[in-house]
Design an enzyme around this catalytic site. Structure first.
Site, PDB file in Angstrom:
ATOM      1  N   ILE A  45      -2.904   3.840  -3.291  1.00 14.50           N
ATOM      2  CA  ILE A  45      -2.856   2.844  -4.356  1.00 14.50           C
ATOM      3  C   ILE A  45      -2.388   1.524  -3.750  1.00 14.50           C
ATOM      4  O   ILE A  45      -1.670   1.494  -2.742  1.00 14.50           O
ATOM      5  CB  ILE A  45      -1.964   3.257  -5.544  1.00 14.50           C
ATOM      6  CG1 ILE A  45      -0.484   3.309  -5.148  1.00 14.50           C
ATOM      7  CG2 ILE A  45      -2.405   4.595  -6.117  1.00 14.50           C
ATOM      8  CD1 ILE A  45       0.456   3.456  -6.345  1.00 14.50           C
ATOM      9  N   TYR A 102       0.833  -1.201   0.000  1.00 17.03           N
ATOM     10  CA  TYR A 102       0.000   0.000   0.000  1.00 17.03           C
ATOM     11  C   TYR A 102       0.868   1.251   0.000  1.00 17.03           C
ATOM     12  O   TYR A 102       1.874   1.319   0.704  1.00 17.03           O
ATOM     13  CB  TYR A 102      -0.917   0.014   1.228  1.00 17.03           C
ATOM     14  CG  TYR A 102      -1.911  -1.119   1.234  1.00 17.03           C
ATOM     15  CD1 TYR A 102      -3.143  -1.004   0.610  1.00 17.03           C
ATOM     16  CD2 TYR A 102      -1.589  -2.338   1.841  1.00 17.03           C
ATOM     17  CE1 TYR A 102      -4.047  -2.060   0.587  1.00 17.03           C
ATOM     18  CE2 TYR A 102      -2.481  -3.399   1.829  1.00 17.03           C
ATOM     19  CZ  TYR A 102      -3.711  -3.246   1.191  1.00 17.03           C
ATOM     20  OH  TYR A 102      -4.589  -4.296   1.168  1.00 17.03           O
ATOM     21  N   CYS A 103       0.450   2.252  -0.791  1.00 16.38           N
ATOM     22  CA  CYS A 103       1.108   3.570  -0.833  1.00 16.38           C
ATOM     23  C   CYS A 103       0.064   4.642  -0.534  1.00 16.38           C
ATOM     24  O   CYS A 103      -1.080   4.544  -0.988  1.00 16.38           O
ATOM     25  CB  CYS A 103       1.703   3.855  -2.204  1.00 16.38           C
ATOM     26  SG  CYS A 103       2.874   2.658  -2.812  1.00 16.38           S
ATOM     27  N   PHE A 104       0.470   5.693   0.167  1.00 15.03           N
ATOM     28  CA  PHE A 104      -0.446   6.759   0.557  1.00 15.03           C
ATOM     29  C   PHE A 104       0.195   8.128   0.351  1.00 15.03           C
ATOM     30  O   PHE A 104       1.412   8.287   0.466  1.00 15.03           O
ATOM     31  CB  PHE A 104      -0.791   6.649   2.045  1.00 15.03           C
ATOM     32  CG  PHE A 104      -1.389   5.341   2.472  1.00 15.03           C
ATOM     33  CD1 PHE A 104      -2.758   5.154   2.489  1.00 15.03           C
ATOM     34  CD2 PHE A 104      -0.572   4.293   2.875  1.00 15.03           C
ATOM     35  CE1 PHE A 104      -3.313   3.948   2.901  1.00 15.03           C
ATOM     36  CE2 PHE A 104      -1.111   3.080   3.289  1.00 15.03           C
ATOM     37  CZ  PHE A 104      -2.480   2.910   3.300  1.00 15.03           C
ATOM     38  N   GLU A 128       4.228  -0.403  -6.902  1.00 14.54           N
ATOM     39  CA  GLU A 128       3.292  -1.482  -6.612  1.00 14.54           C
ATOM     40  C   GLU A 128       3.350  -2.501  -7.746  1.00 14.54           C
ATOM     41  O   GLU A 128       3.279  -2.130  -8.920  1.00 14.54           O
ATOM     42  CB  GLU A 128       1.865  -0.952  -6.513  1.00 14.54           C
ATOM     43  CG  GLU A 128       1.620  -0.014  -5.353  1.00 14.54           C
ATOM     44  CD  GLU A 128       1.524  -0.726  -4.029  1.00 14.54           C
ATOM     45  OE1 GLU A 128       1.424  -1.966  -4.029  1.00 14.54           O
ATOM     46  OE2 GLU A 128       1.547  -0.046  -2.997  1.00 14.54           O
TER      47      GLU A 128
END
Length: 456
Positions: free
Chosen positions: A187, A8-10, A93
């Protein structure tokens, strides 16, 4: 088709992020036994016509590369996530799509993360670098250190600077991107772009039509067109985690999100583990430095986020770097990965010891400078401090009270020489944690007397 690891990326922009800060975070889910290392590379000038050797292929080098700090699986050249001296952050990702990823060795998505950081001074420049290299060299090859099977994936990226972010999603050489300048964005291991596309490969739509995936009559929806038939589901755990936060997003908020196992953001499954994490703070005021907090160890719920700031005299810290096997590395010889060497660095080993001690419940009350001070006792304690850290005992001091496991507010003091064998300054390094629930420190603060950066 291999299952994409659930990373997960934020990113959060003001006003959702507090104090005029852009906050970026990434959990890297990888095979459970994989080691990630933290590497710093200084800015450098390169000779004309020189080459750079990436994980599987060599490509043309550029005249100058920027200083970068990255977290990467220790067997490869690229990076899972990182930042450069200009305040650009990129995370990758692995994703599955309708078109299977190529097994032929080319650039890995992780190679493109590092190349974007080395060559881009803004998020948009880094995006342009990545898509140009994708067009020229393609993407493909094994994402894992596995001789038995090739695990290949398409790639998505979150590319962030002080002003904006770009979500870039790729299928082969084709790509689409969305610009983000406000609010929050997450994402994960699924395609997420829909009809809002701010940049794209010039032949993206004609290619989709040629494959029979889009008629050209309906509105073009990237994820619907390119996702596998059963894969386009709105089930990204991280999206709910950040969007449901009612308070302003701070560094601690982002760390708490990355540590959350109940939501599925922090992965600890039979196949995958969150093997490293990062949180970056990018002030929109350019007079303030960016700060990048790396774990360098698995499971953020049991790791300390250690800060890095780009300065003129960055000191390398070998304790966070894995052993180098040179040309004898099984990842560089063909056929690849016939052996798996021990890639654990000293920080990783220390983390293993600390976890083992805590889980064995060999933490007891002991006299100390404050009431309720704790120390690690017995043989495990001696091995933890002497083997993993330094010959000097550490001191664990709770600020307020001692709950069942570890104090929620914890101060850890030890010599700066622990982190850097060349550090002669006797001033301490302090670790302080004030989040609730995990019982593990959040930050490590380095306080050298002469105000030099001691890195990790």
């Amino acid at each position: 088709m291999a299952v994409a690891p659930p990373s997960y990326c934020f990113v959060a922009f003001p006003p959702r992020a507090k104090d005029g800060l852009v906050v970026f975070g990434k959990n890297s889910a990888r095979p459970r036994d994989e080691v990630q290392e933290i590497m710093y590379f200084s800015a450098a000038d390169h000779e004309p016509e020189s080459k750079v050797e990436c994980t599987y292929i060599s490509i043309d080098q550029v005249p100058r590369t920027h200083a970068i700090v990255i977290s990467r699986p220790a067997w490869l050249w690229g990076a899972e996530m990182g930042a450069n001296e200009h305040g650009v952050c990129i995370a990758n990702e692995a994703i599955n799509a309708r078109e299977p990823a190529a097994e032929t060795e080319a650039l890995l998505g992780m190679d493109l993360v590092r190349l974007g950081l080395e060559r881009g001074t803004t998020a948009k420049e880094a995006l342009d670098v990545i898509v140009a290299l994708l067009e020229e060299h393609g993407q493909g090859g094994n994402y894992y250190e596995d001789a038995d099977s090739c695990h290949s994936f398409q790639s998505a990226y979150l590319i962030v600077d002080r002003e904006e972010a770009w979500v870039l999603e790729t299928v082969g050489k084709y790509w689409a991107a969305e610009q983000i300048t406000e609010g929050v964005k997450c994402i994960c291991n699924q395609l997420s772009l829909t009809t809002k596309i701010d940049a794209e490969h010039p032949e993206l739509r004609s290619y989709a039509q040629s494959q029979g995936w889009w008629t050209g009559e309906d509105e073009f929806n990237f994820s619907e067109v390119f996702s596998s038939a059963d894969d386009h589901l709105d089930c990204c755990a991280g999206k709910d985690s950040i969007e449901k936060k009612e308070e302003s997003i701070t560094v601690q908020t982002m760390i708490d999100i990355l540590r959350d196992k109940a939501s599925g953001v922090c992965i600890d499954s039979e196949s995958f583990l969150t093997t490293a994490s990062v949180v970056s703070v990018l002030p929109q005021n350019r007079s303030s430095p960016c700060i990048h907090y790396f774990t360098g160890t698995p499971d953020p719920s049991r790791s300390i986020f250690k800060p890095f700031i780009f300065v003129d005299d960055v000191k390398l810290v070998p304790k966070a770097q894995s052993p180098c096997f040179g040309d004898n590395d099984p990842a560089k010889k063909e056929p690849r990965f016939l052996e798996k060497p021990d890639r654990r660095h000293e920080l990783y080993k220390a983390h293993e010891w600390a976890r083992a001690v805590i889980e064995s419940d060999q933490v007891s009350l002991a006299p100390g400078p404050q009431r309720g001070a704790r120390s690690v006792t017995g043989e495990a304690g001696e091995r933890l401090w002497s083997s993993s850290f330094s010959s000097s005992p550490a001191c664990l001091l709770p600020e307020i009270q001692v709950p069942e496991a570890l104090p929620r507010r914890l101060l850890l003091i030890f010599p700066a020489s622990l982190l850097n064998p060349n550090e002669t300054d006797p001033a301490p390094v302090m670790v302080f944690q004030n989040s609730v629930g995990s019982g593990y420190p959040s930050f490590i603060y380095c306080l050298p007397r002469n105000n030099r950066n001691v890195g990790f």
